[in-house]
Design an enzyme around this catalytic site. Structure first.
Site, PDB file in Angstrom:
ATOM      1  N   THR A  10     -33.887  -9.885  16.109  1.00 23.80           N
ATOM      2  CA  THR A  10     -34.064 -10.493  14.785  1.00 23.80           C
ATOM      3  C   THR A  10     -33.405 -11.861  14.695  1.00 23.80           C
ATOM      4  OG1 THR A  10     -34.020  -8.262  13.886  1.00 23.80           O
ATOM      5  CG2 THR A  10     -33.776 -10.063  12.314  1.00 23.80           C
ATOM      6  N   LYS A  99     -19.943 -10.250  16.467  1.00 16.91           N
ATOM      7  CA  LYS A  99     -18.594 -10.027  15.939  1.00 16.91           C
ATOM      8  C   LYS A  99     -17.747  -9.148  16.848  1.00 16.91           C
ATOM      9  CE  LYS A  99     -20.401  -6.344  13.100  1.00 16.91           C
ATOM     10  NZ  LYS A  99     -21.808  -6.651  13.427  1.00 16.91           N
ATOM     11  N   ILE A 130     -22.728 -18.046   5.637  1.00 20.32           N
ATOM     12  CA  ILE A 130     -21.666 -18.679   4.847  1.00 20.32           C
ATOM     13  C   ILE A 130     -20.727 -19.454   5.758  1.00 20.32           C
ATOM     14  CG2 ILE A 130     -19.761 -18.286   3.238  1.00 20.32           C
ATOM     15  CD1 ILE A 130     -20.972 -15.521   2.675  1.00 20.32           C
ATOM     16  N   LYS A 199     -14.718  -8.059  11.365  1.00 24.50           N
ATOM     17  CA  LYS A 199     -14.814  -9.400  10.783  1.00 24.50           C
ATOM     18  C   LYS A 199     -13.460  -9.880  10.257  1.00 24.50           C
ATOM     19  CE  LYS A 199     -19.720  -8.959   9.615  1.00 24.50           C
ATOM     20  NZ  LYS A 199     -20.642  -8.458   8.565  1.00 24.50           N
TER      21      LYS A 199
END
Lengths: 404, 404
Positions: A10, A99, A130, A199
């Site tokens: 994806t 991550k 972000i 994260k």
């Protein structure tokens, strides 16, 4: 500049799309056109335009001197880790959205990049599109950061938002999230907080400059949150959010992932649905928040491509990044100070007196159920746990940390 | 690395404080210690530690080859503009918090910096400490930005928040803001939207790559907003915010500063008090928002010092910044599409029919006053103005743009 992409899932597809779609503006920003020369994937994609770029052997990429940047979008620790080390050692910058890789080996790969005068960049590994990694590294440099608290997982935030707005229970909304593709068939990584934990390990390592192991971070998910908890939250002017946090408290660093009751007036309270919000506190800047889509094909690709542009612009220069391999000893979780919201089944008449005797002066919360609910004073997790143990014989409906 | 500071006012003092207070972490991030060697000010500050750094002649700074970065915190166009040109031409990076200087001469000074392989940086000129200039330049590089909408002025946001929360009128709250030091004795630059206008000119120039003149941006302030407007806003699930916006619409660029009714669920609706929020939309990333303190000594100093660190790190390298001197022709403001919320005094019985005849099918808003209130359909400013002109004879209490 020629680049190679590892993995056409994806995110990988998003990267190809963005590089094609915004070709001209990207070339302007990078100072030169960016072209995908190879895509490493085990599949063929023969019927597609991208099929002609597919290679199966990573060495083709590694040994092609034209390739200056390798972008990884495969996920998982291996073979990503091996490919990252090999690329950086060969003087190729390495960009990733992974991550797991970053949380485990960020410090080591940053050091390797520095030694080879290239860059290891991972904006997409936290908060999707972000901008947070680059602001932490490059914008908040005048500050000593003492807290980062964020909603870092879109799936759980979607579930909590639906539970709140529609008065539904966890299992029910989880099924809808799975049907919509927001949650995996095996939702554990999201709903147990593991994703947010990795994260926040990355963010705390960057903020405090030394390595925070995600394995050391106490992590609770949202599976025990009920619609009754949501109703209480509403009543006391709060919402329940899965917060990942790291904070400097009395000189030591403490990190946690857990559902927390926060006031409706807190900026993170309005971060709803699949959005993420990351709240950063520094000793000069005060509070800043970054908000946006924390996942998804295009937002994540946006961050990966921005890293590619940055790597292209900084050819031959390592962008300083402070994340040493030295490991931070986190504060003992039992010594962290907290307040709890507690719900007890009202099976004994004397419950209020018992609570008063054990917890001292607490703040009672009106209950719409046959329960006795209250908010404790601030104390350590250890002190709270000890008091809770003395409630043996009572039925504890739930206990949730509260910050207001 | 030795730097010079121009101006020891509020922000200048903040810069000195931050450089002293966070000396060690700044040195780590910049790769070397940062030391203020000179401060240019007309005053002496003889009783203070900083007094020994004061110089009165800019040429001392200009001709000292040790000085590699000049940080300006004087405000106003001159002599800041002359000093900026001289510094950059001499191969010194120039850092500023001066929105007027940047809005007028940003393109020219960026070009000059590029030609001299140094940097012109101005993170503090918009949004105080909030990282927005650097994210636009360096993080959102994969995107084509098509809209930036922000609450860019803390003073007006404080006033609007108080008016809403306490049901008070503009003049009344303005006086309080002046007493608290949030508003100037002459509040025009804030309350008429001029400050926000300069800031959005800077943001749009960066987002679209060509120069937007702030003089071309239609600008309305908040002086006509009343507590009755706030009551209506509440009733229809909205808040009133002074929004500065620039948008690409059908290939042309349009900018505006005006009070706007926005839905309570919009992320900007929760930006209250003196806080700023900047909402950016890109064709890949979707929506992101940046939130924090948009003004004040320390937040602004945080951004100035972060720029100093960046300039130190990028010694000898110009950080690409796309803002050409070519001027953007903004879209004719009369052709911009809008919806309005309109309040008419109910002095004639037939008012509803008249409105229906002129405006067609509108959305009526229940009025708690002796008024008829409604929301128009989407049309151009010109079409709306023409219809309003046909209301001659009626008393228009207010008309406010609405986006929901």
């Amino acid at each position: 500049m020629k680049i190679a992409l590892l993995g056409l899932g994806t995110v990988g597809r998003g990267v190809v799309e963005v590089i094609n779609e915004n070709k001209d503006s990207i070339a302007k920003r990078a100072g030169q056109p960016i072209e995908v020369k190879y895509i490493l994937d085990i599949r063929d994609f023969e019927d597609e335009e991208v099929g002609r770029l597919i290679v199966k052997d990573f060495n083709i990429i590694l040994n092609d001197e034209e390739i200056e940047i390798v972008a990884e979008a495969m996920g998982g620790v291996e073979p990503a880790y091996t490919y990252a080390k090999a690329s950086l050692s060969k003087g190729k910058s390495f960009v990733t959205s992974n991550k797991e890789l970053v949380a485990l080996y960020g410090a080591e790969l940053l050091e390797l990049a520095k030694n080879n005068e290239v860059n290891f960049l991972f904006e997409a590994s936290v908060g999707g599109g972000i901008p947070i990694i680059r602001p932490l590294n490059q914008s908040l440099t005048a500050d000593e950061i003492y807290e980062i608290t964020g909603i870092l997982n879109g799936t759980t935030n979607f579930i909590l938002t639906k539970m709140k707005e529609e008065g539904r229970n966890f299992e029910d909304v989880l099924k809808e999230a799975q049907a919509l593709g927001y949650a995996e068939k095996n939702p554990e990584a999201d709903v147990e907080g593991y994703d947010a934990c990795r994260k926040v390990a990355i963010l705390s390592s960057l903020a405090f400059g030394e390595h925070v192991s995600y394995q050391d971070i106490p992590t609770e998910g949202i599976t025990k949150i009920t619609k009754e908890d949501m109703a209480y939250a509403e009543q006391i002017g709060c919402v329940i959010k899965l917060l990942a946090t790291c904070q400097k408290q009395d000189g030591t660093i403490f990190a946690r992932v857990a559902p927390v009751l926060i006031s409706k007036s807190h900026p993170l309270a309005m971060v709803n649905d699949v959005f993420n919000g990351i709240f950063v506190k520094g000793n000069v800047i005060g509070e800043v928040m970054f908000y946006g889509r924390g996942a998804g094909k295009l937002p994540t690709a946006s961050a990966v491509v921005a890293d590619i542009v940055d790597a292209a612009k900084h050819k031959g220069t390592n962008i300083i990044s402070l994340w040493n391999r030295e490991k931070i000893e986190l504060k003992d979780k039992d010594q962290v100070k907290v307040r709890y919201f507690v719900r007890l089944q009202k099976d004994e008449a004397c419950i209020e007196n018992v609570v008063k005797e054990i917890f001292g002066d607490t703040e009672e919360v009106q209950s719409p159920y046959n329960e006795y609910a209250f908010i404790t004073n601030i104390e350590t997790e250890e002190q709270f746990a000890e008091k809770v143990s003395r409630l043996a014989g009572f039925t504890i409906m739930n206990k949730i940390r509260i910050e207001k």
